[in-house]
Design a protein around this motif. Structure first.
Motif, PDB file in Angstrom:
ATOM      1  N   ARG A  61      78.110  43.321  75.701  1.00 26.24           N
ATOM      2  CA  ARG A  61      77.908  42.776  77.042  1.00 26.24           C
ATOM      3  C   ARG A  61      78.084  41.266  76.954  1.00 26.24           C
ATOM      4  N   VAL A  63      77.611  37.628  79.153  1.00 27.08           N
ATOM      5  CA  VAL A  63      76.999  37.016  80.341  1.00 27.08           C
ATOM      6  C   VAL A  63      77.410  35.545  80.363  1.00 27.08           C
ATOM      7  N   ARG A  65      76.962  32.189  82.515  1.00 25.61           N
ATOM      8  CA  ARG A  65      76.378  31.446  83.644  1.00 25.61           C
ATOM      9  C   ARG A  65      77.259  30.239  83.857  1.00 25.61           C
ATOM     10  N   VAL A 110      77.135  33.946  88.087  1.00 26.67           N
ATOM     11  CA  VAL A 110      76.906  34.637  86.817  1.00 26.67           C
ATOM     12  C   VAL A 110      77.876  35.811  86.682  1.00 26.67           C
ATOM     13  N   ASN A 112      78.678  38.965  84.414  1.00 26.15           N
ATOM     14  CA  ASN A 112      77.871  39.800  83.523  1.00 26.15           C
ATOM     15  C   ASN A 112      78.502  41.186  83.493  1.00 26.15           C
TER      16      ASN A 112
HETATM   17  C1  NAG Z   1      73.300  41.647  83.147  1.00 25.08           C
HETATM   18  O1  NAG Z   1      73.437  42.981  83.614  1.00 25.08           O
HETATM   19  C2  NAG Z   1      72.534  43.891  82.991  1.00 25.08           C
HETATM   20  C3  NAG Z   1      72.896  45.303  83.465  1.00 25.08           C
HETATM   21  O2  NAG Z   1      72.940  45.351  84.831  1.00 25.08           O
HETATM   22  C4  NAG Z   1      71.112  43.506  83.341  1.00 25.08           C
HETATM   23  O3  NAG Z   1      70.225  44.360  82.685  1.00 25.08           O
HETATM   24  C5  NAG Z   1      70.859  42.072  82.890  1.00 25.08           C
HETATM   25  O4  NAG Z   1      69.593  41.645  83.322  1.00 25.08           O
HETATM   26  C6  NAG Z   1      71.926  41.129  83.470  1.00 25.08           C
HETATM   27  N1  NAG Z   1      71.744  39.802  82.897  1.00 25.08           N
HETATM   28  C7  NAG Z   1      71.731  38.692  83.644  1.00 25.08           C
HETATM   29  C8  NAG Z   1      71.506  37.425  82.937  1.00 25.08           C
HETATM   30  O5  NAG Z   1      71.923  38.729  84.860  1.00 25.08           O
END
Ligand code: NAG
Ligand code: NAG
Ligand code: NAG
Ligand code: NAG
Ligand code: NAG
Ligand code: NAG
Ligand code: NAG
Ligand code: CU
Length: 658
Positions: A61, A63, A65, A110, A112
């Protein structure tokens, strides 16, 4: 896995488990001088340029920002992760007005999502007229299971690009997208960069095999690439692993990527250099400034003591990639270089030709003008009444219109997405066949978001526009195992046929990846399986808060049809439209063809009374006033030849755009 300790950049790392990789990126301006010719502002991330290369493993994954600090000058932001399918996460795809609102200066967005595809990708902003300001970089995905992994000792990843000395938007507004450039001559770059620098040297070890990951991040330029005196082995195109193919050289258009294997000879000296040639396809430039270096050399070497010589014009002529019986050294240019044709690559998964299509979409593309005299690019398709349309973004990001439609039936009706968004609705899982006919004499690299597609036919370059004809004796039998990739070029005056299965519900842009041409509207959008998109966003996914926030801050509406009408989805009053067409029966090009040589006579003969026919009087009067004072058109010669050709053959006036 054996790792050569000597590899300086991009060591292969063994990834075990999927992890989350987090990036805090502040996007802002910085002054750099990568070609040693001119200091200029570029888009930097965390004050770093070249931008950071992203490296992830399949399954991770990521992410990001992204804080937009582009304040002086002010720019909006967005990022597209080119080649990643965003399967189920369509809202993370990046294009403004398609899947998201712009991230205005001073705000954050963001991204993600998970990365499920191995291979070589890149990220770039999808805000108009911005990525050539340096807002792009490679995105590399590791895969321990790649078939060639055991053969590789090290890796070198680099980009090939072109470089301008001015801000993209300034070039666009003052030189390119103006009525003083009616033929749409593309701005020619000031330099070529090899991995965002000039002539880099990379250390390698004798006997070791390297995976070279090559990404073209240019705005306009396509490149020939070869290593002098050696073949390379192609193993990947655009994230698709291929069966090994030995190639003396490759051709790489904007947005395409290749991985090639190169084995340094066992008997290489302690300090030996291997030249890597980056040669611009000069055919895409209308004017070649004597200052532009059309080719440059980078080196792989086994020690600093090596002799680093640059490739010369003569070296290229003698490289084995030029048929020297067909052209003399004096007459030869990049168009005489012959390299491996990607049409003949075989994907490693050997996926057979998709079945006969459920749906065939025939696109006719051309370059031309609208009533404001500016140069535009057009698609015409039966789906939208065969009118030439220059992609004009909707008021509401199309994904949001899909989600906001009152019911599935409405969401399936292309009307609600706007009359100038060039929207095609695809049914879930159908096999779509796209026939693209190019009436322009230039080559164009097309990209589809959210998909790889099979390239099943590509016509050769023709003298005159030649549409695809299924019955033509020129057609080869369709390949049993066609090459798959996400960006493919169509030859000038020619056509290609591609196929894909609509197995990725979402809103996906298809566009030319010459950034200037995207600005001109050379795009269309697929609304793929809207019912399944709605289902996904009901059950599995919600649009994140940072997305809504960016709409609020940018003032872009999020509800309703393409015109932001929430009451009647079939009422498009007030939607964004392209500029009106030129008066019927005339084309601006036609006028210019006649105009340049006889413009004075033309004016004398009552030019103004002729203008009375036009409903865009003011604009054109202004336009022609200016052109008669100063014919700024850099393609005069080409035009004259074209005019001659047209009058000789009696063919209708077609775009003379290159
Ligand atoms: C990224 O997406 C995942 C799955 O939806 C979620 O659990 C997580 O909190 C998200 N992270 C951020 C930083 O938004
Ligand atoms: C940013 O996007 C908004 C919404 O499309 C637009 O109104 C605004 O002019 C853009 N800002 C810049 C600097 O381009
Ligand atoms: C190319 O440039 C990027 C960004 O500076 C860098 O991370 C990468 O290592 C360079 N490639 C090579 C082969 O050195
Ligand atoms: C090098 O590649 C070319 C295709 O570009 C091929 O015809 C030739 O056979 C290859 N040479 C070797 C030694 O593999
Ligand atoms: C290589 O670059 C030089 C210098 O710009 C130019 O004179 C020559 O024509 C170029 N050759 C090719 C094949 O691009
Ligand atoms: C879409 O809606 C318009 C307006 O109601 C209607 O004329 C048209 O037939 C519909 N198209 C389809 C494919 O249902
Ligand atoms: C998207 O995911 C679905 C469900 O997992 C899968 O069937 C489909 O092939 C995927 N599409 C792409 C383009 O990867
Ligand atoms: Cu193009």
């Amino acid at each position: 896995m054996f790792i050569a300790p000597v590899v300086v950049a991009g060591l292969l790392t063994a990834f075990v488990e999927a992890k989350t990789r987090e990036y805090n990126w502040t996007v802002g301006w910085k002054e750099v001088d990568p070609d040693g010719l001119m200091k200029r502002q570029v888009v930097a991330i965390n004050d770093e340029w070249p931008l950071p290369v992203v490296r992830a493993a399949k399954g991770d994954r990521v992410v990001f920002r992204v804080q937009n600090n582009l304040t002086d000058p002010v720019r909006n932001s967005s990022i597209h992760f080119h080649g990643l399918f965003q399967n189920g996460t369509n809202d993370m795809d990046g294009p403004i007005a398609v899947t998201q609102c712009p991230t205005v200066a001073g705000s954050e967005f963001v991204y993600n999502f998970t990365v499920d595809q191995p291979g070589t990708y890149w990220y770039h902003t999808h805000v108009t007229d911005l990525y050539p300001d340096g807002y792009r970089q490679m995105f590399l995905v590791e895969d321990e299971d790649a078939w060639f992994e055991d053969e590789v000792d090290g890796e070198l990843a680099f980009s090939l690009t072109d470089w301008y000395h001015e801000l993209t938007q300034v070039i666009s507004e003052t030189k390119f997208q103006t009525r003083y450039n009616p033929t749409g001559a593309e701005p020619v770059p000031n330099s070529l960069l090899f991995n965002d620098t000039i002539g880099p040297k990379y250390l390698v070890k004798p006997g070791k095999t390297y995976r070279l990951r090559i990404a073209n991040t240019a705005a306009l330029s396509s490149f020939y690439f070869y290593i002098a005196g050696h073949n390379v082995t192609i193993v990947e195109v655009d994230g698709v692993f291929t069966e090994p193919a030995s190639a003396a050289g490759i051709y790489i258009t904007p947005a395409q990527r290749y991985s090639v294997l190169f084995t340094v000879p066992h008997n290489a000296h302690e300090s030996e250099a291997f030249q890597m040639a980056q040669i611009a396809d000069a055919d895409v430039y209308d004017v070649i400034s004597p200052d532009l270096k059309l080719n440059q050399t980078a080196w792989l070497h086994t020690g600093e003591g090596a002799v680093f010589t640059e490739i010369t014009h003569e070296d290229i002529y003698n490289s084995g990639l030029v048929d020297r019986d067909a052209v003399t050294l004096e007459d030869f240019d990049s168009s005489d270089i012959v390299v491996f044709d990607d049409f003949y690559l075989t994907p490693y998964d050997r996926q057979p030709l998709l079945p006969e299509p459920d749906r065939e979409i025939v696109l006719d593309m051309d370059m031309g003008n609208l009533g404001d005299g500016k140069p535009y690019a057009f698609f015409a398709a039966e789906e939208w009444g065969d009118m030439q349309q220059s992609w004009t973004p909707a008021k509401v990001p199309t994904l949001y219109t899909v989600l906001d439609a009152p019911d599935d039936e409405t969401a399936l009706n292309a009307t609600i997405y706007g009359s100038n968004t060039n929207t095609i609705v695809l049914n879930h899982l159908e096999v779509a066949q796209i026939v693209l006919n190019n009436a322009d004499d230039g080559m164009h690299p097309f990209h589809i978001h959210g998909h790889n597609f099979q390239l099943i036919l590509r016509g050769k370059e023709y003298e005159e526009p030649t549409r695809y004809d299924a019955e033509s004796p020129d057609n080869l039998p369709l390949p049993e195992i066609p090459v798959k990739r996400d960006t493919v070029y169509v030859n000038g005056n020619s056509h290609f046929v591609i196929r894909f299965r609509a197995d990725n519900p979402g809103v996906w842009l298809m566009h030319c990846h010459v950034d200037w041409h995207l600005t001109q509207g050379l795009a269309l959008q697929f609304v793929e399986a809207p019912v399944q998109v709605r289902q996904n966003y009901k059950v599995h996914r919600t649009i994140p808060n940072s997305s809504w926030e960016s709409c609020r801050l940018s003032g872009m509406p999020t509800r309703g049809n393409a015109a932001a009408n929430t009451k009647d989805f079939f009422n498009l009053k007030g939607e964004n439209r392209q500029y009106k067409y030129l008066p019927e029966g005339f084309t601006l090009k036609g006028y210019i063809l006649m105009g340049v040589s006889v413009i004075m006579a033309f004016v004398g003969m009552g030019f103004l009374s002729w203008l009375a026919l036009s409903d865009t009087k003011e604009d054109e009067a202004l336009y022609f006033e200016n052109i008669s004072q100063e014919p700024v058109n850099p393609r005069e010669i080409e035009r004259e030849q074209f005019q001659q050709r047209s009058s000789e053959s009696g063919t209708p006036l077609l775009a003379d755009h290159a």
